[in-house]
Each structure stands twice: as structure tokens, then as C-alpha cells.
Design an enzyme around this catalytic site. Sequence first.
Site, PDB file in Angstrom:
ATOM      1  N   ILE A  67       0.669  -1.266  -0.145  1.00  0.00           N
ATOM      2  CA  ILE A  67       0.077  -0.012  -0.035  1.00  0.00           C
ATOM      3  C   ILE A  67       0.729   1.171   0.078  1.00  0.00           C
ATOM      4  CG2 ILE A  67      -1.619   1.239   1.298  1.00  0.00           C
ATOM      5  CD1 ILE A  67      -3.110  -1.424   2.256  1.00  0.00           C
TER       6      ILE A  67
ATOM      7  N   ASP B  58      14.172   2.116  10.943  1.00  0.00           N
ATOM      8  CA  ASP B  58      13.395   1.482  11.695  1.00  0.00           C
ATOM      9  C   ASP B  58      12.434   2.153  12.429  1.00  0.00           C
ATOM     10  OD1 ASP B  58      12.007  -0.300  13.403  1.00  0.00           O
ATOM     11  OD2 ASP B  58      13.688  -1.657  13.391  1.00  0.00           O
TER      12      ASP B  58
ATOM     13  N   SER C  82      -4.885   2.923   9.425  1.00  0.00           N
ATOM     14  CA  SER C  82      -5.320   1.883  10.487  1.00  0.00           C
ATOM     15  C   SER C  82      -6.013   0.597   9.557  1.00  0.00           C
ATOM     16  CB  SER C  82      -6.381   2.529  11.416  1.00  0.00           C
ATOM     17  OG  SER C  82      -7.486   2.841  10.614  1.00  0.00           O
TER      18      SER C  82
ATOM     19  N   LYS D 298      -3.985  -0.720  16.349  1.00  0.00           N
ATOM     20  CA  LYS D 298      -4.691   0.140  15.361  1.00  0.00           C
ATOM     21  C   LYS D 298      -5.511   0.905  15.996  1.00  0.00           C
ATOM     22  CE  LYS D 298      -2.428  -1.159  11.302  1.00  0.00           C
ATOM     23  NZ  LYS D 298      -1.561  -0.536  10.614  1.00  0.00           N
TER      24      LYS D 298
ATOM     25  N   ILE E 275      -7.162  -5.445   0.899  1.00  0.00           N
ATOM     26  CA  ILE E 275      -6.585  -5.193  -0.346  1.00  0.00           C
ATOM     27  C   ILE E 275      -5.921  -5.990  -1.156  1.00  0.00           C
ATOM     28  CG2 ILE E 275      -5.109  -3.293  -1.228  1.00  0.00           C
ATOM     29  CD1 ILE E 275      -7.837  -2.154   0.039  1.00  0.00           C
TER      30      ILE E 275
HETATM   31  P1  NAP Z   1       3.150  -4.629   3.745  1.00  0.00           P
HETATM   32  O1  NAP Z   1       3.293  -5.124   2.493  1.00  0.00           O
HETATM   33  O2  NAP Z   1       3.542  -5.820   4.887  1.00  0.00           O
HETATM   34  O3  NAP Z   1       4.103  -3.533   4.177  1.00  0.00           O
HETATM   35  C1  NAP Z   1       4.502  -3.209   5.436  1.00  0.00           C
HETATM   36  C2  NAP Z   1       5.786  -2.113   5.201  1.00  0.00           C
HETATM   37  O4  NAP Z   1       6.053  -1.695   6.364  1.00  0.00           O
HETATM   38  C3  NAP Z   1       6.716  -2.652   4.427  1.00  0.00           C
HETATM   39  O5  NAP Z   1       7.388  -2.001   3.188  1.00  0.00           O
HETATM   40  C4  NAP Z   1       8.252  -2.682   5.461  1.00  0.00           C
HETATM   41  O6  NAP Z   1       9.242  -2.286   4.685  1.00  0.00           O
HETATM   42  C5  NAP Z   1       7.567  -1.534   6.437  1.00  0.00           C
HETATM   43  N1  NAP Z   1       8.093  -2.087   7.797  1.00  0.00           N
HETATM   44  C6  NAP Z   1       7.684  -2.926   8.525  1.00  0.00           C
HETATM   45  N2  NAP Z   1       8.420  -2.778   9.681  1.00  0.00           N
HETATM   46  C7  NAP Z   1       8.953  -1.746   9.683  1.00  0.00           C
HETATM   47  C8  NAP Z   1       9.654  -1.002  10.506  1.00  0.00           C
HETATM   48  N3  NAP Z   1      10.059  -1.567  11.995  1.00  0.00           N
HETATM   49  N4  NAP Z   1      10.441   0.056  10.303  1.00  0.00           N
HETATM   50  C9  NAP Z   1      10.224   0.534   9.131  1.00  0.00           C
HETATM   51  N5  NAP Z   1       9.330  -0.107   8.004  1.00  0.00           N
HETATM   52  C10 NAP Z   1       8.893  -1.049   8.436  1.00  0.00           C
HETATM   53  O7  NAP Z   1       2.004  -4.019   4.265  1.00  0.00           O
HETATM   54  P2  NAP Z   1       0.812  -3.544   3.328  1.00  0.00           P
HETATM   55  O8  NAP Z   1      -0.118  -4.718   3.296  1.00  0.00           O
HETATM   56  O9  NAP Z   1       1.025  -2.738   2.200  1.00  0.00           O
HETATM   57  O10 NAP Z   1      -0.033  -2.597   4.506  1.00  0.00           O
HETATM   58  C11 NAP Z   1       0.289  -1.122   4.672  1.00  0.00           C
HETATM   59  C12 NAP Z   1      -0.595  -0.764   5.786  1.00  0.00           C
HETATM   60  O11 NAP Z   1      -2.044  -0.939   5.653  1.00  0.00           O
HETATM   61  C13 NAP Z   1      -0.311  -1.267   7.245  1.00  0.00           C
HETATM   62  O12 NAP Z   1      -0.273  -0.352   8.126  1.00  0.00           O
HETATM   63  C14 NAP Z   1      -1.114  -2.175   7.366  1.00  0.00           C
HETATM   64  O13 NAP Z   1      -1.561  -2.450   8.656  1.00  0.00           O
HETATM   65  C15 NAP Z   1      -2.549  -1.437   6.747  1.00  0.00           C
HETATM   66  N6  NAP Z   1      -3.616  -2.657   6.280  1.00  0.00           N
HETATM   67  C16 NAP Z   1      -3.275  -3.118   5.015  1.00  0.00           C
HETATM   68  C17 NAP Z   1      -4.585  -3.945   4.710  1.00  0.00           C
HETATM   69  C18 NAP Z   1      -4.233  -4.942   3.467  1.00  0.00           C
HETATM   70  O14 NAP Z   1      -5.184  -5.543   3.019  1.00  0.00           O
HETATM   71  N7  NAP Z   1      -3.037  -5.296   3.080  1.00  0.00           N
HETATM   72  C19 NAP Z   1      -5.581  -3.947   5.272  1.00  0.00           C
HETATM   73  C20 NAP Z   1      -5.934  -3.089   6.448  1.00  0.00           C
HETATM   74  C21 NAP Z   1      -4.753  -2.434   6.966  1.00  0.00           C
HETATM   75  P3  NAP Z   1      10.627  -3.133   5.325  1.00  0.00           P
HETATM   76  O15 NAP Z   1      10.468  -4.485   5.191  1.00  0.00           O
HETATM   77  O16 NAP Z   1      11.617  -2.544   4.378  1.00  0.00           O
HETATM   78  O17 NAP Z   1      10.938  -2.520   6.652  1.00  0.00           O
END
Ligand code: NAP
Length: 267
Positions: free
Chosen positions: A22, A67, A146, A164, A193
Site C-alpha cells: 500500500i 526502523d 489503520s 490500530k 486489499i
Molecule cells: P506490507 O506489504 O507488509 O508492508 C509493510 C511495510 O512496512 C513494508 O514496506 C516494510 O518495509 C515496512 N515496515 C515493517 N516494519 C517496519 C519497521 N520496523 N520500520 C520501518 N518500516 C517497516 O503491508 P501492506 O499490506 O502494504 O499494509 C500497509 C498498511 O496498511 C499497514 O499499516 C497495514 O496494517 C495496513 N492495512 C493493510 C491491509 C491489507 O489488506 N493489506 C488491510 C488493512 C490495513 P521493510 O520490510 O523494508 O521495513
Amino acid sequence: MTFTEDALKGRVAVITGGGGGIGFGIAKAFAAAGARLVLASRNEERLQGAIKEIEGMGGEAIAVQADVRNYDDVARVVKTAVGTYGTLDVMIANAAGNFVVPAAEMSPNAWKTVIDIDLNGTFYCARAAHPALKDSKFGGRFIAISTTRALEGWPGCAHAGAAKAGIMSLIRTLTGEWGKDGIRCNTIAPGAIGDTEGVKRIYEDAGRREHELSSIPLGEFGKTADIANAAVFLCSDAGAYVAGADIVVDGGRNRGRASPIVTVPNK
Ligand code: NAP
């Protein structure tokens, strides 16, 4: 192209976790709308790949390895943004960690790790960005990502659900405290998503795809671009009067769950 090429012209945005999922979807939409970007996360290689793609589409972006559990790292991200571009107008706290484990089996360390990334990391982003956002000539924007699961309970993800929910509370408090500084604080709550690893892992690989889809009134998973569009709106002039809101982007899943149709059998 969904928004005009100058919808975010002149703005500088930090996106944590901007190298994939995202966060990267938001980065591409922001670049297409004229914003300059700072993408921050731990994996330098992934960040560089994202920067290349942004540059390939004519955008401007830099990467800062950080981080979000470490306040000094987050402060360095903000300092680099202001040092490089002269301003910081938007902070998007998107980075998060999550994994499924029942609460009765969750180790204290697992709990602490997710709270650290999701909740503490979000506060660190807000706190470090505040002085620069206050100076933004556009009116600063702080957005936290969130989830619709935050307030309904999230069996299997007690840590992420609680984090969240804490983020939603934090945004309400910051809205009250920082409105006088011109800073608009909001959450975006994505539903499921489809083009993300999380949905692949939690629903598709676990054989729950059809079950999950059946709970979404619009009948399909969302796309990262859907979340990005909400973020562009909030950060553009069009979003100037939106503060303290939870923008739900979930195809109606939240309502579908909350209001089941009760059929009364004929007597
Ligand atoms: P994702 O693909 O798992 O990406 C998470 C990102 O956070 C990665 O780029 C990771 O990069 C970074 N990250 C993780 N730990 C970190 C740390 N300690 N310091 C800095 N960066 C860190 O997640 P996503 O699915 O795109 O979700 C993005 C947001 O949307 C999140 O807040 C998630 O809770 C929310 N969300 C997602 C969904 C969904 O359907 N996917 C639904 C509801 C909410 P590195 O590994 O390079 O650190």
C-alpha cells in the site's frame, strides 16, 4: 490518471513502508500528482527498487533506511526530508507488522514487537514531523493507516488490532491538539486489499478467499490504488477541511458485517 498532475504540486511527503504494498501504491499516486517523496523502511534494496520506478515515471524520490521502532531513525528521516527538499508537508505512517497467532499462544515479545512498529512507530512519526508540518505552507497533513478491524476485534491478531485502535485514539487527540497548527490528522482504514502480501497470506493461502469476498458488499477486494486515491484527496487542497476522520476504504465490508439482514420466517 485519477487526479490532476498538479494536485500535490510543491508538497513533500514522507511515506514509511513506502517500498512496497500500500505504501508504494501511495508513493506512485503522489508522484503522479506532483509530490516529491521520501520513502523510509528497513530494506534498502526494496526502497531503491521503488525509487527507480518512481523516477521512471518522471517523479522525484529519495530513500532513507530506517526502523520506525527507533525514534532517532524517524527523526533522521524527517531531517533528511527537510534538508533535501526544504519542507515537509505530509507524513504518512503506513509501516506495520502483523502475523496471525491466537492471543492465548502469543508471546509477550510478539505482542511488544507489533505494538512497537504499529503504535509506537506511528507516534514517533507524528512527534518527529510536528515542527515541519506546522511550518507547511499548505497546512500539514498527518495520515496514519489503520484498519477496519481495529474497533470490531480481530481474532488471531490481538496485537495489531489493539495497536490500530490505539492509533485511532492518537489521531483524535492530535486533531484536537494540532488543529491550531494547521495540521490535519486523519486515518485511512483499508479493508482487504487484494494486491498485497497480507491478503495473499491471510486469506488466499489459507483458503479463505471466497469466504472473505462474500463479506464485501461490492464483491471484490480493494486495490492499493484505492487507498492511494483516498490519501491524495486528504493531502490535496480538496481535503483541506477534513480533520479527525477515519476514511474507510473497504468496499462496504464494515457495514456488511455490522448490519446483517435478518430474515423473519413466515408464520
Ligand atoms: P506490507 O506489504 O507488509 O508492508 C509493510 C511495510 O512496512 C513494508 O514496506 C516494510 O518495509 C515496512 N515496515 C515493517 N516494519 C517496519 C519497521 N520496523 N520500520 C520501518 N518500516 C517497516 O503491508 P501492506 O499490506 O502494504 O499494509 C500497509 C498498511 O496498511 C499497514 O499499516 C497495514 O496494517 C495496513 N492495512 C493493510 C491491509 C491489507 O489488506 N493489506 C488491510 C488493512 C490495513 P521493510 O520490510 O523494508 O521495513
